[in-house]
Design an enzyme around this catalytic site. Structure first.
Site, PDB file in Angstrom:
ATOM      1  N   ASP A  70       0.869  -1.168   0.000  1.00  0.00           N
ATOM      2  CA  ASP A  70       0.000   0.000   0.000  1.00  0.00           C
ATOM      3  C   ASP A  70       0.908   1.221   0.000  1.00  0.00           C
ATOM      4  OD1 ASP A  70      -2.757   0.785  -0.122  1.00  0.00           O
ATOM      5  OD2 ASP A  70      -2.446   1.762   1.806  1.00  0.00           O
ATOM      6  N   THR A  71       0.525   2.202  -0.797  1.00  0.00           N
ATOM      7  CA  THR A  71       1.388   3.359  -1.019  1.00  0.00           C
ATOM      8  C   THR A  71       0.617   4.645  -0.810  1.00  0.00           C
ATOM      9  OG1 THR A  71       2.800   2.170  -2.573  1.00  0.00           O
ATOM     10  CG2 THR A  71       2.730   4.558  -2.814  1.00  0.00           C
ATOM     11  N   GLY A 151      -0.367   6.804 -11.676  1.00  0.00           N
ATOM     12  CA  GLY A 151      -0.778   7.555 -10.489  1.00  0.00           C
ATOM     13  C   GLY A 151      -0.226   8.969 -10.486  1.00  0.00           C
ATOM     14  N   ASP A 153       2.867   9.884 -10.528  1.00  0.00           N
ATOM     15  CA  ASP A 153       4.237   9.966 -11.067  1.00  0.00           C
ATOM     16  C   ASP A 153       4.531  11.249 -11.857  1.00  0.00           C
ATOM     17  OD1 ASP A 153       5.217   7.680  -9.942  1.00  0.00           O
ATOM     18  OD2 ASP A 153       4.984   6.420 -11.723  1.00  0.00           O
ATOM     19  N   LYS A 173      13.191   4.124 -12.074  1.00  0.00           N
ATOM     20  CA  LYS A 173      12.276   4.393 -10.955  1.00  0.00           C
ATOM     21  C   LYS A 173      12.468   3.346  -9.849  1.00  0.00           C
ATOM     22  CE  LYS A 173       7.436   4.790  -9.594  1.00  0.00           C
ATOM     23  NZ  LYS A 173       6.046   4.466  -9.899  1.00  0.00           N
ATOM     24  N   ARG A 179       8.664   2.014  -3.623  1.00  0.00           N
ATOM     25  CA  ARG A 179       8.344   0.594  -3.797  1.00  0.00           C
ATOM     26  C   ARG A 179       9.615  -0.209  -4.048  1.00  0.00           C
ATOM     27  NH1 ARG A 179       5.028   1.314  -7.230  1.00  0.00           N
ATOM     28  NH2 ARG A 179       3.345   1.751  -5.780  1.00  0.00           N
TER      29      ARG A 179
END
Ligand code: IMP
Length: 193
Positions: A70-71, A151, A153, A173, A179
């Site tokens: 979850d971020t 999202g 980014d 990335k 992540r």
């Protein structure tokens, strides 16, 4: 114990793509591979609890070793919002586009554009729970920049870089991201367990 295959409990194909690209020491099984199309519940109020909720849902359904992440995007001037509510920030039928718009509008009056992405991974291995986290600091840009990623980014530029996450390749990335960092910890653990 040598882990050969593990389920990544996510319905987000962008996350699956990132994780598959970061991990080659074992096989990542996506939910599609298992024929699971459920909307996985994510109703908790912290990243850790949400990550565990998603992993548990799939573990209870399949009995397979699995992990979930979850971020959240935490913006200093907004009292660390949207945080755990990043997915639905612009309301019930939001998408990346209007989530970004809401952040940009709210930040218009601020000069402080510091933010961080935080990820928590919950792993369920033979019924036991483990957690791994990762954080990357950066700034929120004034407008979107770049077409890759997903999202938030296009509006996030990590400290020390000229590009937004959406202007980086998946490998670039993964090398520095929230992540990517959490995944490195997960890999380290799975290599020694
Ligand atoms: P969740 O972890 O799937 O709940 O994601 C929360 C929200 O943050 C969603 O809107 C995602 O699109 C967004 N998000 C998650 N990870 C990233 C990322 O690596 N970059 C940009 N946005 C992300």
């Amino acid at each position: 114990m040598k882990v050969k295959k593990i389920v990544f409990a996510t319905g987000n194909h962008n996350k699956l793509k990132e994780i598959k690209s970061a991990i080659n020491s074992f096989e990542i099984i996506g939910l599609k591979d298992l024929g699971i199309t459920d909307e996985i519940p994510e109703t908790e109020n912290t990243l850790k609890k949400n990550a565990l909720q998603k992993a548990k849902y799939i573990y209870n359904k399949t009995g397979l070793d699995c992990f979930s992440d979850d971020t959240g995007l935490e913006i200093e001037a907004l009292n660390y919002r949207p945080g755990v509510y990043s997915a639905m920030y612009a309301g019930a039928d939001c998408n990346a586009e209007n989530n970004i718009l809401k952040v940009l509008q709210e930040l218009e009056e601020y000069t402080n554009r510091k933010a961080q992405f935080k990820t928590v991974i919950a792993l369920i291995l033979q019924g036991k729970e483990y957690f791994f986290d990762g954080v990357v600091s950066g700034v929120i840009l004034k407008e979107k920049s770049g077409k890759d990623g997903f999202g938030y980014d296009p509006i996030f530029r990590p400290i020390g870089y000229e590009e937004s996450f959406a202007e980086m390749t998946i490998d670039q990335k993964n090398e520095i991201s929230h992540r990517g960092m959490a995944v490195k910890k997960l890999l380290h653990f799975l290599a020694i367990v």
